[in-house]
Design a protein around this motif. Structure first.
Motif, PDB file in Angstrom:
ATOM      1  N   TYR A 137       1.049  24.697 -17.818  1.00 32.73           N
ATOM      2  CA  TYR A 137       2.058  24.665 -16.758  1.00 32.73           C
ATOM      3  C   TYR A 137       1.923  23.473 -15.821  1.00 32.73           C
ATOM      4  O   TYR A 137       2.810  23.211 -15.015  1.00 32.73           O
ATOM      5  N   TRP A 138       0.811  22.715 -15.891  1.00 33.61           N
ATOM      6  CA  TRP A 138       0.558  21.630 -14.943  1.00 33.61           C
ATOM      7  C   TRP A 138       0.525  20.271 -15.613  1.00 33.61           C
ATOM      8  O   TRP A 138       0.620  19.246 -14.957  1.00 33.61           O
ATOM      9  N   SER A 181       6.246  26.641  -9.434  1.00 34.35           N
ATOM     10  CA  SER A 181       7.388  27.241 -10.136  1.00 34.35           C
ATOM     11  C   SER A 181       7.055  27.421 -11.609  1.00 34.35           C
ATOM     12  O   SER A 181       7.373  28.456 -12.212  1.00 34.35           O
ATOM     13  N   ASN A 182       6.398  26.437 -12.197  1.00 32.70           N
ATOM     14  CA  ASN A 182       6.010  26.513 -13.604  1.00 32.70           C
ATOM     15  C   ASN A 182       4.936  27.585 -13.816  1.00 32.70           C
ATOM     16  O   ASN A 182       4.972  28.320 -14.801  1.00 32.70           O
ATOM     17  N   SER A 184       6.649  30.989 -13.716  1.00 32.86           N
ATOM     18  CA  SER A 184       7.366  31.234 -14.958  1.00 32.86           C
ATOM     19  C   SER A 184       6.405  31.648 -16.070  1.00 32.86           C
ATOM     20  O   SER A 184       6.662  32.608 -16.804  1.00 32.86           O
ATOM     21  N   VAL A 236       6.426  28.417 -20.043  1.00 25.87           N
ATOM     22  CA  VAL A 236       6.727  27.528 -18.925  1.00 25.87           C
ATOM     23  C   VAL A 236       8.209  27.184 -18.932  1.00 25.87           C
ATOM     24  O   VAL A 236       8.928  27.501 -19.887  1.00 25.87           O
ATOM     25  N   LEU A 237       8.648  26.501 -17.895  1.00 24.56           N
ATOM     26  CA  LEU A 237      10.037  26.054 -17.827  1.00 24.56           C
ATOM     27  C   LEU A 237      10.325  25.087 -18.979  1.00 24.56           C
ATOM     28  O   LEU A 237       9.414  24.441 -19.503  1.00 24.56           O
ATOM     29  N   ARG A 240       9.609  19.667 -17.635  1.00 22.35           N
ATOM     30  CA  ARG A 240       8.601  19.515 -16.588  1.00 22.35           C
ATOM     31  C   ARG A 240       9.299  19.313 -15.248  1.00 22.35           C
ATOM     32  O   ARG A 240       9.927  18.266 -15.033  1.00 22.35           O
ATOM     33  N   PRO A 241       9.198  20.280 -14.334  1.00 27.18           N
ATOM     34  CA  PRO A 241       9.978  20.181 -13.085  1.00 27.18           C
ATOM     35  C   PRO A 241       9.604  18.984 -12.221  1.00 27.18           C
ATOM     36  O   PRO A 241      10.439  18.470 -11.486  1.00 27.18           O
TER      37      PRO A 241
END
Length: 150
Positions: A33-34, A130-131, A134, A141-142, A145-146
């Motif tokens: 997620y990161w 946010s990721n 989710s 994950v989204l 990548r936000p």
């Protein structure tokens, strides 16, 4: 640290304290997620690294575990690995509070150099958390990548 910029960011996640703790400290989950693996043994006084997932092993952020109280509280220092002396690192605190099946995750990033760094950190935390939310709530994950969104 009192006079320097800081941010407080709060999200609510459906999950358990243990699952949120795992998402913050497991290198495989942070990579998902990161886009970086958070690597440490998570013991107070230990080093930690925020390593790229491209196989280079390069750490973009390094620090020390200041406090580790699984699964409720984690505090780390944050520094650019290229900075040597004279610059006090920033510090990030994660506080995990359960309530009726949900978690309030409060992230405080303090001792930031200036308002520009504060603004950059605020945008980054919004995207990363946010990721994380989710991933914990849906198992994925989204779809993009936000933090790369213009």
């Amino acid at each position: 640290m009192d006079n320097k910029p800081k941010i407080d960011y709060v999200i609510y996640v459906e999950g358990t304290p243990e699952r949120v703790w795992q998402a913050l400290t497991d290198p495989g989950l942070t990579a998902a997620y990161w886009g970086h693996s958070n690597v440490s043994d998570w013991q107070e006084g230990s080093a930690w690294e925020h390593r790229r997932t491209n196989g280079s092993g390069i750490a973009d952020v390094v620090g020390t575990v200041v406090a580790s109280q699984p699964p409720r509280r984690l505090v780390t220092t944050w520094a650019d690995p290229g900075e040597r002396g004279g610059t006090e690192p920033s510090q990030v605190s994660f506080v995990i509070e359960p309530y009726n099946g949900i978690i309030r995750l409060t992230v405080t990033h303090e001792n930031l150099a200036d308002e520009a760094e504060r603004d950059e950190a605020a945008r980054g935390w919004a995207a990363v958390l946010s990721n994380l939310k989710s991933l914990i709530e849906t198992g994925h994950v989204l779809s993009a990548r936000p933090w790369e969104m213009p």
